[in-house]
Design a protein around this motif. Sequence first.
Motif, PDB file in Angstrom:
ATOM      1  N   GLN A   1      49.279  35.834  36.823  1.00  0.00           N
ATOM      2  CA  GLN A   1      48.568  35.812  35.541  1.00  0.00           C
ATOM      3  C   GLN A   1      47.067  35.960  35.733  1.00  0.00           C
ATOM      4  N   GLU A   2      46.571  35.519  36.874  1.00  0.00           N
ATOM      5  CA  GLU A   2      45.159  35.709  37.191  1.00  0.00           C
ATOM      6  C   GLU A   2      44.884  37.161  37.581  1.00  0.00           C
TER       7      GLU A   2
ATOM      8  N   PRO B   1      45.736  39.661  33.917  1.00  0.00           N
ATOM      9  CA  PRO B   1      45.479  38.907  32.687  1.00  0.00           C
ATOM     10  C   PRO B   1      45.976  39.660  31.457  1.00  0.00           C
TER      11      PRO B   1
ATOM     12  N   LYS C   1      51.695  31.899  38.253  1.00  0.00           N
ATOM     13  CA  LYS C   1      50.329  31.461  37.932  1.00  0.00           C
ATOM     14  C   LYS C   1      49.296  32.387  38.561  1.00  0.00           C
ATOM     15  N   ARG C   2      49.522  32.768  39.810  1.00  0.00           N
ATOM     16  CA  ARG C   2      48.589  33.678  40.480  1.00  0.00           C
ATOM     17  C   ARG C   2      48.663  35.079  39.877  1.00  0.00           C
TER      18      ARG C   2
END
Length: 307
Positions: free
Chosen positions: A114-115, A118, A111-112
């Motif tokens: 993907q930040e 992007p 999740k991190r």
Amino acid sequence: MRLKKLLFFVLIILPAMVLSQQKEVNTIRLFYLGGQSNMDGFGYNTDLPESLNKTFDDVLIFHGNPVGDDQENGGLGKWDVLKPGHGTGFSSNGNNNNLSNRFGIELSFVKRLQELYPNEKIALIKYSRGGTSIDSLAAGKFGSWEPDYQGTTRINQYDHFLTTIRKALSVEDIDNDGTKDNLVPSGILWMQGESDGAHTEEIALRYYSNLKRLMDLIRAAFHVDDLPVVLGKISDSWNDKDGKVWNYGELVQYAQEKFARTDGHATIVRNTRYYKYSDPWHYDSKGYIDLGKRFADAVYKLSSDKK
């Protein structure tokens, strides 16, 4: 006239065809997750927030079947979309993945990432096994990562790791979308060392040399000499009957710090000292969620091509 048509094909059509073929490849960032039980993960899926308790449709994971030394079927697995259940208790026979009710760092790590990256595709390879040491003299019934350790059948944890890597990388289209995938090794995440600090001072004092050799060999398996390595610093719950759980844990911690400072392409996550525990050996669910984020930030800072 025929010559002109031929020249037109060579100068216009052929390059366009080659370019079209070149585009038919997906580039995916690949990360390896390895170590012992705090890499396995003892977080409970029921504790996951909504943002993590889901299927990550655009993220693939190959989780090698974790077994002891001298055992068969170690490293078997299959590519699948990432979802909760890749913690302790996971198993695979190579055809089916059997998810557990636990999770590790993989969910919050992705999740991190993907930040941080992007619109980029991410893949994970995971092989870890609780209780394992690098030094064979600390392995007990759990297993050893020492490459030369032969045991009974000459199969150890490093061999199971190699099986995992070989089977994972032999698949050209990991998401079955009809397009070949180019997996780009982007980092090694290593959470291990507790078992090497639990037995004797001599074993703990060998941890730096054992760790350095193993990380070099894991890098070699991915064919990247300077592949970033992020270590999770071991910690102690002080919740054993006599206080300390890892009698020589400080020596392993020193070795981890030394590796992170001298390697040139490595760093260490130290926030583990603040985590609470679900038992004397393992972090609670919040700890694994935070650790995944910390690993992501750390490996991103080491990356030479961060956006």
